[in-house]
Motif scaffolding. Structure first.
Motif, PDB file in Angstrom:
ATOM      1  N   PRO A 114      -3.625   6.326  -3.640  1.00  0.00           N
ATOM      2  CA  PRO A 114      -3.797   6.375  -2.173  1.00  0.00           C
ATOM      3  C   PRO A 114      -2.973   5.274  -1.511  1.00  0.00           C
ATOM      4  CG  PRO A 114      -5.913   6.270  -3.342  1.00  0.00           C
ATOM      5  CD  PRO A 114      -4.847   5.906  -4.312  1.00  0.00           C
ATOM      6  N   ARG A 115      -2.372   5.591  -0.363  1.00  0.00           N
ATOM      7  CA  ARG A 115      -1.599   4.586   0.385  1.00  0.00           C
ATOM      8  C   ARG A 115      -2.087   4.548   1.821  1.00  0.00           C
ATOM      9  NH1 ARG A 115       4.727   5.156   0.068  1.00  0.00           N
ATOM     10  NH2 ARG A 115       4.438   6.887   1.529  1.00  0.00           N
ATOM     11  N   SER A 116      -2.718   3.443   2.174  1.00  0.00           N
ATOM     12  CA  SER A 116      -3.201   3.253   3.540  1.00  0.00           C
ATOM     13  C   SER A 116      -2.141   2.488   4.329  1.00  0.00           C
ATOM     14  CB  SER A 116      -4.542   2.522   3.533  1.00  0.00           C
ATOM     15  OG  SER A 116      -5.008   2.261   4.831  1.00  0.00           O
ATOM     16  N   GLY A 118       0.028   0.218   2.504  1.00  0.00           N
ATOM     17  CA  GLY A 118       1.136  -0.006   1.590  1.00  0.00           C
ATOM     18  C   GLY A 118       1.452  -1.455   1.319  1.00  0.00           C
ATOM     19  N   HIS A 119       0.496  -2.370   1.553  1.00  0.00           N
ATOM     20  CA  HIS A 119       0.768  -3.800   1.402  1.00  0.00           C
ATOM     21  C   HIS A 119       0.343  -4.377   0.055  1.00  0.00           C
ATOM     22  CE1 HIS A 119       2.227  -5.451   5.293  1.00  0.00           C
ATOM     23  NE2 HIS A 119       1.730  -4.334   5.783  1.00  0.00           N
ATOM     24  N   SER A 120       0.058  -3.560  -0.918  1.00  0.00           N
ATOM     25  CA  SER A 120      -0.334  -4.083  -2.226  1.00  0.00           C
ATOM     26  C   SER A 120       0.695  -5.072  -2.751  1.00  0.00           C
ATOM     27  CB  SER A 120      -0.486  -2.942  -3.228  1.00  0.00           C
ATOM     28  OG  SER A 120      -0.608  -3.446  -4.550  1.00  0.00           O
ATOM     29  N   PHE A 121       0.240  -6.248  -3.180  1.00  0.00           N
ATOM     30  CA  PHE A 121       1.134  -7.271  -3.697  1.00  0.00           C
ATOM     31  C   PHE A 121       1.843  -6.844  -4.980  1.00  0.00           C
ATOM     32  CE2 PHE A 121      -0.263 -11.677  -1.879  1.00  0.00           C
ATOM     33  CZ  PHE A 121       0.197 -11.289  -0.635  1.00  0.00           C
ATOM     34  N   GLU A 122       1.333  -5.803  -5.657  1.00  0.00           N
ATOM     35  CA  GLU A 122       1.942  -5.357  -6.903  1.00  0.00           C
ATOM     36  C   GLU A 122       2.440  -3.912  -6.837  1.00  0.00           C
ATOM     37  OE1 GLU A 122       2.846  -7.209  -9.183  1.00  0.00           O
ATOM     38  OE2 GLU A 122       1.617  -9.010  -9.055  1.00  0.00           O
ATOM     39  N   GLY A 123       2.569  -3.374  -5.648  1.00  0.00           N
ATOM     40  CA  GLY A 123       3.111  -2.029  -5.513  1.00  0.00           C
ATOM     41  C   GLY A 123       2.163  -0.931  -5.965  1.00  0.00           C
ATOM     42  N   TYR A 124       0.861  -1.211  -5.977  1.00  0.00           N
ATOM     43  CA  TYR A 124      -0.077  -0.208  -6.470  1.00  0.00           C
ATOM     44  C   TYR A 124      -0.281   0.934  -5.483  1.00  0.00           C
ATOM     45  CZ  TYR A 124      -1.143  -3.640 -10.085  1.00  0.00           C
ATOM     46  OH  TYR A 124      -1.045  -4.528 -11.129  1.00  0.00           O
ATOM     47  N   SER A 125       0.081   0.737  -4.231  1.00  0.00           N
ATOM     48  CA  SER A 125      -0.043   1.821  -3.263  1.00  0.00           C
ATOM     49  C   SER A 125       1.043   2.884  -3.452  1.00  0.00           C
ATOM     50  CB  SER A 125       0.002   1.272  -1.833  1.00  0.00           C
ATOM     51  OG  SER A 125       1.103   0.414  -1.660  1.00  0.00           O
ATOM     52  N   ILE A 126       1.985   2.627  -4.354  1.00  0.00           N
ATOM     53  CA  ILE A 126       2.891   3.699  -4.782  1.00  0.00           C
ATOM     54  C   ILE A 126       2.739   3.918  -6.291  1.00  0.00           C
ATOM     55  CG2 ILE A 126       4.531   3.524  -2.896  1.00  0.00           C
ATOM     56  CD1 ILE A 126       6.343   1.835  -4.669  1.00  0.00           C
ATOM     57  N   ALA A 138      -1.393   7.992   6.381  1.00  0.00           N
ATOM     58  CA  ALA A 138      -1.094   7.610   7.759  1.00  0.00           C
ATOM     59  C   ALA A 138      -1.535   8.657   8.767  1.00  0.00           C
ATOM     60  CB  ALA A 138       0.404   7.332   7.914  1.00  0.00           C
ATOM     61  N   GLY A 139      -1.618   9.911   8.351  1.00  0.00           N
ATOM     62  CA  GLY A 139      -2.051  10.965   9.264  1.00  0.00           C
ATOM     63  C   GLY A 139      -3.535  10.963   9.543  1.00  0.00           C
ATOM     64  N   LEU A 140      -4.312  10.227   8.769  1.00  0.00           N
ATOM     65  CA  LEU A 140      -5.754  10.114   9.010  1.00  0.00           C
ATOM     66  C   LEU A 140      -5.946   8.892   9.898  1.00  0.00           C
ATOM     67  CD1 LEU A 140      -5.419  11.826   6.369  1.00  0.00           C
ATOM     68  CD2 LEU A 140      -7.668  11.001   5.704  1.00  0.00           C
ATOM     69  N   ASN A 141      -5.719   9.083  11.198  1.00  0.00           N
ATOM     70  CA  ASN A 141      -5.447   7.934  12.061  1.00  0.00           C
ATOM     71  C   ASN A 141      -6.309   7.866  13.313  1.00  0.00           C
ATOM     72  OD1 ASN A 141      -4.344  10.044  13.554  1.00  0.00           O
ATOM     73  ND2 ASN A 141      -2.258   9.597  12.888  1.00  0.00           N
ATOM     74  N   SER A 142      -7.473   8.463  13.296  1.00  0.00           N
ATOM     75  CA  SER A 142      -8.322   8.427  14.487  1.00  0.00           C
ATOM     76  C   SER A 142      -9.260   7.228  14.458  1.00  0.00           C
ATOM     77  CB  SER A 142      -9.137   9.714  14.611  1.00  0.00           C
ATOM     78  OG  SER A 142     -10.029   9.847  13.525  1.00  0.00           O
ATOM     79  N   GLY A 188      -7.646   0.598   4.802  1.00  0.00           N
ATOM     80  CA  GLY A 188      -8.193   1.101   3.555  1.00  0.00           C
ATOM     81  C   GLY A 188      -8.313   0.046   2.475  1.00  0.00           C
ATOM     82  N   GLY A 189      -7.186  -0.428   1.963  1.00  0.00           N
ATOM     83  CA  GLY A 189      -7.227  -1.432   0.914  1.00  0.00           C
ATOM     84  C   GLY A 189      -7.870  -2.726   1.373  1.00  0.00           C
ATOM     85  N   HIS A 190      -7.632  -3.087   2.634  1.00  0.00           N
ATOM     86  CA  HIS A 190      -8.196  -4.322   3.175  1.00  0.00           C
ATOM     87  C   HIS A 190      -9.718  -4.306   3.116  1.00  0.00           C
ATOM     88  CE1 HIS A 190      -8.531  -7.875   5.636  1.00  0.00           C
ATOM     89  NE2 HIS A 190      -9.121  -7.232   6.627  1.00  0.00           N
ATOM     90  N   THR A 191     -10.311  -3.214   3.555  1.00  0.00           N
ATOM     91  CA  THR A 191     -11.766  -3.108   3.528  1.00  0.00           C
ATOM     92  C   THR A 191     -12.290  -3.043   2.109  1.00  0.00           C
ATOM     93  OG1 THR A 191     -11.774  -1.926   5.647  1.00  0.00           O
ATOM     94  CG2 THR A 191     -13.744  -1.741   4.292  1.00  0.00           C
ATOM     95  N   LEU A 192     -11.711  -2.192   1.288  1.00  0.00           N
ATOM     96  CA  LEU A 192     -12.260  -1.930  -0.036  1.00  0.00           C
ATOM     97  C   LEU A 192     -12.178  -3.138  -0.960  1.00  0.00           C
ATOM     98  CD1 LEU A 192     -10.820   1.672  -0.415  1.00  0.00           C
ATOM     99  CD2 LEU A 192     -13.196   1.048   0.043  1.00  0.00           C
ATOM    100  N   GLY A 193     -11.289  -4.084  -0.646  1.00  0.00           N
ATOM    101  CA  GLY A 193     -11.207  -5.302  -1.446  1.00  0.00           C
ATOM    102  C   GLY A 193     -12.037  -6.443  -0.907  1.00  0.00           C
ATOM    103  N   GLY A 194     -12.755  -6.246   0.188  1.00  0.00           N
ATOM    104  CA  GLY A 194     -13.585  -7.289   0.783  1.00  0.00           C
ATOM    105  C   GLY A 194     -13.326  -7.413   2.263  1.00  0.00           C
ATOM    106  N   GLY A 195     -12.136  -7.893   2.630  1.00  0.00           N
ATOM    107  CA  GLY A 195     -11.751  -7.954   4.026  1.00  0.00           C
ATOM    108  C   GLY A 195     -12.191  -9.220   4.729  1.00  0.00           C
TER     109      GLY A 195
END
Length: 529
Positions: A114-116, A118-126, A138-142, A188-195
């Motif tokens: 999943p890519r919310s 895309g800021h993963s420090f290790e490229g895990y969002s790709i 990015a299209g899930l944007n409401s 996405g990643g920000h929340t799921l890792g703590g935030g």
């Protein structure tokens, strides 16, 4: 890098909808993963799985293959160091799109990334590896706020970025959330890792504001997780959920009404005063008002303390007085009273229009303030810093590796409301954190940088040599090594323990229950055993 993680916007205005009870914004998809056309460097050993591609056919043009237009420009995430080669990229526009893609990936045993933001420090969002299915969200944007007062709820699509999120919440009644500062980081990643963010000492982490999560599981079914539904999954997602258990399509938060007046501030000192300033800063954690959210940036050109106080400028002066007396007179300061969103804009480091809060929408000529070439590491300190640690901060921050455009250490003051939740309430184990370090090295600050540029060898040597000394000091003074999973690092020693501690046993059990085929996998995903 001034953000808490796991990217440029298209030129479209926010679409505003209103009714008696609901206001909603639809935020346009972003094009941060569009650095330009770059040829694939290493083709996969096997041919494209024709069964897999045929399965994805109902998604039509949302499926980007190597030979199709748009694949290369959407292949990359924020950090252009990483040139992993996805099997396909799916530009999802709905939860239903995600369901189709996940079902197809499971049938062909293709790992899902999943890519919310895309800021993963290790490229895990790709994917963190070749051959993944990248699900661009990015299209899930409401962003939709309903209710009022203590019963208000904010439902947020998982492809929304922090800047547009704060702007949408503000425009729907003056709300905000207790997240980080970097505007292009995905929720996405920000929340799921703590935030963690500048409101966390008052309101806790972003996971502490969560009411419900909608997630597509390994079977492609949409399920809801909350304190009353799928409690084990809710536990796992809040701290260890970044790509290991499913694809989150929306979050429902309890939004926050900030103070009517908020005061943002910066104070600067030369590096020669680092020992005194850092000692005062560390001691300040125990007595600082929860209305103060603050960070310290330690770099070759000196120390900068920046933050936001929930209140007037006069009251901010009173709240900061003890610290400033102990730290010594700064060489410069900038204290501004305004709205909370003005402080959010200020520390988003948006340069195209720094006075207009609409710049948080990341539209128009927005460019990221940080380099697209970055290496980061972290350490989580459970107690006040020892003199030896402060000396290391001063020593390594003074160095300026050749070829780098920025190197610095951010020291966040935690405590406050972060500690109001028990260590076993969520999978986030760092509730006792006193300070958290983010070590950052950047190179190539060109906002139009291309992917695949060779690494800055001196920058990585600075990072690795420095971190080795900090690790030695940490083990001698603070106990088992702990790191913040939102600054994920593939070289973190004993990473499962460092990020998840004793929670890893339960996390593996939940993983085995909800994803026995390990479809949601990357180099540091929660393993089955």
């Amino acid at each position: 890098m001034r953000f808490d993680t796991l990217s440029l916007s298209a030129s479209a205005a926010l679409l505003f909808l209103s009714s008696q009870f609901t206001q909603a914004y639809v935020i346009p998809p972003h094009a941060i993963h569009a650095p330009g056309l770059v040829a694939r460097q290493e083709p996969l050993a096997s041919a494209v799985n024709s069964t897999f591609i045929a399965c994805l056919k109902p998604l039509g043009s949302k499926v980007l293959q190597r030979q199709t237009s748009g694949f290369e420009k959407n292949r990359y995430a924020f950090d252009l160091r990483y040139t992993y080669d996805p099997e396909v990229v799916v530009m999802a526009a709905s939860a239903a799109d995600v369901q189709v893609a996940v079902k197809c990936a499971k049938a062909s045993n293709v790992p899902v990334a999943p890519r919310s933001g895309g800021h993963s420090f290790e490229g895990y969002s790709i994917g963190g590896q070749d051959g993944s299915l990248v699900l661009d969200l990015a299209g899930l944007n409401s962003v939709t706020v309903t209710g009022s007062g203590n019963t208000a709820e904010a439902k947020v699509g998982s492809g929304v970025r922090l800047g547009p999120l704060y702007l949408a919440l503000f425009n729907q009644g003056g709300w905000t959330l207790n997240g980080g500062t970097c505007p292009s980081v995905g929720v996405g990643g920000h929340t799921l890792g703590g935030g963690f963010g500048l409101l966390s000492r008052k309101y806790g982490l972003l996971i502490d504001s969560l009411l419900e999560i909608e997630v597509i599981n390994a079977d492609g079914n949409l399920v809801k997780a909350s304190k009353t539904q799928n409690q084990d999954l809710f536990y796992a997602l809040r701290g260890a959920g970044g790509g290991s258990y499913g694809v989150v399509t929306s979050f429902t938060y309890r939004p926050i009404k900030p103070a009517d007046k908020a005061t943002s501030f910066t104070y600067d000192w030369p590096l020669s005063q680092a020992s005194t300033v850092l000692k005062a800063y560390v001691d300040f954690q125990a007595s600082a008002s929860r209305d103060i959210g603050v960070e310290m940036n330690v770099a070759p050109d000196g120390l900068e303390m920046y933050g936001i106080y929930q209140g007037t400028k006069a009251n901010q002066a009173t709240a900061m007085a003890s610290f400033l007396k102990a730290a010594g007179k700064p060489k410069s300061s900038d204290v501004r009273e305004g709205r909370y969103i003005d402080g959010q804009l200020r520390f988003a480091y948006i340069y195209n229009d720094p006075k207009d809060i609409n710049a948080l929408g990341l539209t128009g000529s927005y460019k990221p303030g940080d380099s697209r070439y970055t290496k980061g590491k972290s350490l989580v300190y459970p107690s006040a810093l020892k003199t030896s640690t402060i000396n290391l901060l001063k020593k390594w921050a003074a160095m300026n590796p050749s070829g780098g455009t920025a190197n610095y250490i951010i020291v966040d003051l935690w405590g406050g409301a972060v500690q109001d939740h028990s260590a076993d309430e969520t999978s986030f184990i760092h509730r006792d954190a006193h300070t958290v370090f983010e070590f950052v090295s950047e190179w190539d600050e060109n906002p139009n940088a291309k992917p695949g540029k060779p690494d800055c060898a001196a920058c990585l040597k600075w990072m690795n040599d420095m971190y080795a000394e900090f690790l030695t000091d940490f083990k001698a003074n603070y106990g088992p090594v702990r790191g913040y999973q939102n600054y994920i690092d593939k070289e973190m020693p004993n990473w499962q323990d460092a990020y998840y501690g004793s929670a890893i046993t339960r996390l593996k059990q939940i993983k085995k229950s909800v994803d026995p085929g390990n479809i949601f996998r990357f180099p540091q995903s929660i393993p089955l055993q």
